[in-house]
Design an enzyme around this catalytic site. Sequence first.
Site, short mmCIF file in Angstrom:
data_model
loop_
_atom_site.label_atom_id
_atom_site.label_comp_id
_atom_site.label_asym_id
_atom_site.label_seq_id
_atom_site.Cartn_x
_atom_site.Cartn_y
_atom_site.Cartn_z
N GLY A 18 0.81 -1.21 0.00
CA GLY A 18 0.00 0.00 0.00
C GLY A 18 0.84 1.25 0.00
N GLY A 67 -0.39 4.43 0.26
CA GLY A 67 -1.20 5.55 0.73
C GLY A 67 -0.44 6.38 1.75
N PHE A 68 -1.18 7.12 2.57
CA PHE A 68 -0.54 7.98 3.57
C PHE A 68 0.35 7.17 4.51
CE2 PHE A 68 -4.25 10.73 2.53
CZ PHE A 68 -3.55 11.86 2.16
N VAL A 72 -1.85 -7.64 -4.36
CA VAL A 72 -1.55 -8.80 -3.52
C VAL A 72 -2.84 -9.58 -3.29
CG1 VAL A 72 -0.70 -9.60 -1.29
CG2 VAL A 72 0.40 -7.66 -2.44
N GLU A 86 -18.52 18.01 1.43
CA GLU A 86 -17.67 18.77 0.51
C GLU A 86 -18.13 18.60 -0.94
OE1 GLU A 86 -13.56 18.87 3.14
OE2 GLU A 86 -13.79 17.35 1.58
N ASP A 107 -5.80 3.01 7.84
CA ASP A 107 -7.23 2.68 7.89
C ASP A 107 -7.49 1.20 8.16
OD1 ASP A 107 -7.66 5.30 7.33
OD2 ASP A 107 -8.53 5.00 5.33
N ALA A 115 -6.40 10.54 7.53
CA ALA A 115 -4.99 10.64 7.15
C ALA A 115 -4.07 10.76 8.36
CB ALA A 115 -4.78 11.82 6.21
N GLN A 116 -4.45 11.54 9.37
CA GLN A 116 -3.55 11.80 10.49
C GLN A 116 -3.14 10.54 11.26
OE1 GLN A 116 -1.58 14.18 11.79
NE2 GLN A 116 -1.98 15.22 9.86
#
Length: 434
Positions: A15, A17-18, A83, A174, A305, A322-323
């Site tokens: 992965g 990602g972040f 994977v 949003e 996540d 994200a944090q």
Amino acid sequence: MNIPQSKNPRVVIIGGGFAGIALAKKLRNKNVQVVLIDKHNYHTFQPLLYQVATGGLEAGSIAYPIRKVIQEYDDFYFRLTSVKEIDTQNQKIISEIGDLHYDYLVIATGSKTNYFGNKEIERNSMSMKTIPQSLNIRSLILENFEQAVLTKDINDRNSLINFVLVGGGPTGVELAGALAEMKKAILQKDYPDLDMSKMEINLVQSGDRILNTMSEKSSIAAEKFLLSLGVKIWKNVRVTNYDGRLISTNSDLTFDTATVIWTAGVQGAAINGLDAKSLVEKVERIRVNEFNQVVGYDNIFAIGDIASMESEVYPQGHPMMAQPALQQGELLGENLAKLLKKEPLKPFEYNDKGSMATIGRNKAVVDLPRYHFSGVFAWFVWMFVHLFSLIGFKNKAVVFLNWVYNYIRFDREGRLIIRPYKKKSFTTFTSDEV
């Protein structure tokens, strides 16, 4: 996978990602061989996907090549693949391009849309977790207006320009605000032969307030902003079915719409092979201890996540944002170095820096640990934080210039149908695999 042997232990990260990128950066020059695996060759800045979907930004401005992130790192490799399974007994992963042995495995696969088992909603609605999906939404929105211009039947025309967003979290809020601004400033100019007063933007929330993970003050402010933009908000309403044209709910309320965007829930993007005791049912997250070690394994970790680190403060794991992913990735990089030196590991403690959401031009809400505010200042804070968080100077510059141009001209020039979203009929849509 054609990865050379190394004198260093091999860390495989699944992965980009972040969490995965944060970990990779921390493992630089840490006497390990790192293999980073992702099904895309780029990192996606997911908080701005909605702007790609509504033409505010082009896809390239929120994506960054993974190989460029690690190109100057020694003994670092990237492989483009998915994977399929983890063979824990033989310490290897099984992917579409072959198998790979690991000494330490880190699962950072992130999350995917949760349809709560409703296959018809999954088949007929749109989700927005990846750049291809955002481009599909953008194309569908514009294609619907092009078709509405040609449609003589009033009911069909209204259905084509009626939008329903399911889920009142930050993504739904949003996206609703962005669509409302498009209606107000752009679409009525592009389509003067359509009656834009008939265009509806409906935000459906199953709970009693939108942005329910933020403070009540921010939730109320966001609702006022959306209502001022003409968005219809339906609270305590749960969508039960969508056949491609008609939405059914747990009440007498129904919606006739050709476009449903589902943002009502997420679940972990789990991989087969782990012991069932390591998985949290329904949400498909992986149970980890305070060091992000997967329960039942010493050399397998999960971050971001996909990881569920249960505690008194977070009984259902940390929020899927994200944090926590960034902080877990950075700490695990330090802990893997400690593990190799046989030093004590440092437990993870989440530093909640706050949350925020933007509703539109000069409209945003921000929750900090001690302060809650909304309006113009919150909007500038939101822009600064997101701009600063992007990877790469070019992406920061492009996004900033786009925002300045859009603010001055009140325009979104990304409303282009670059990749058409093919549909079999008016009520049944299909897309390319994403």
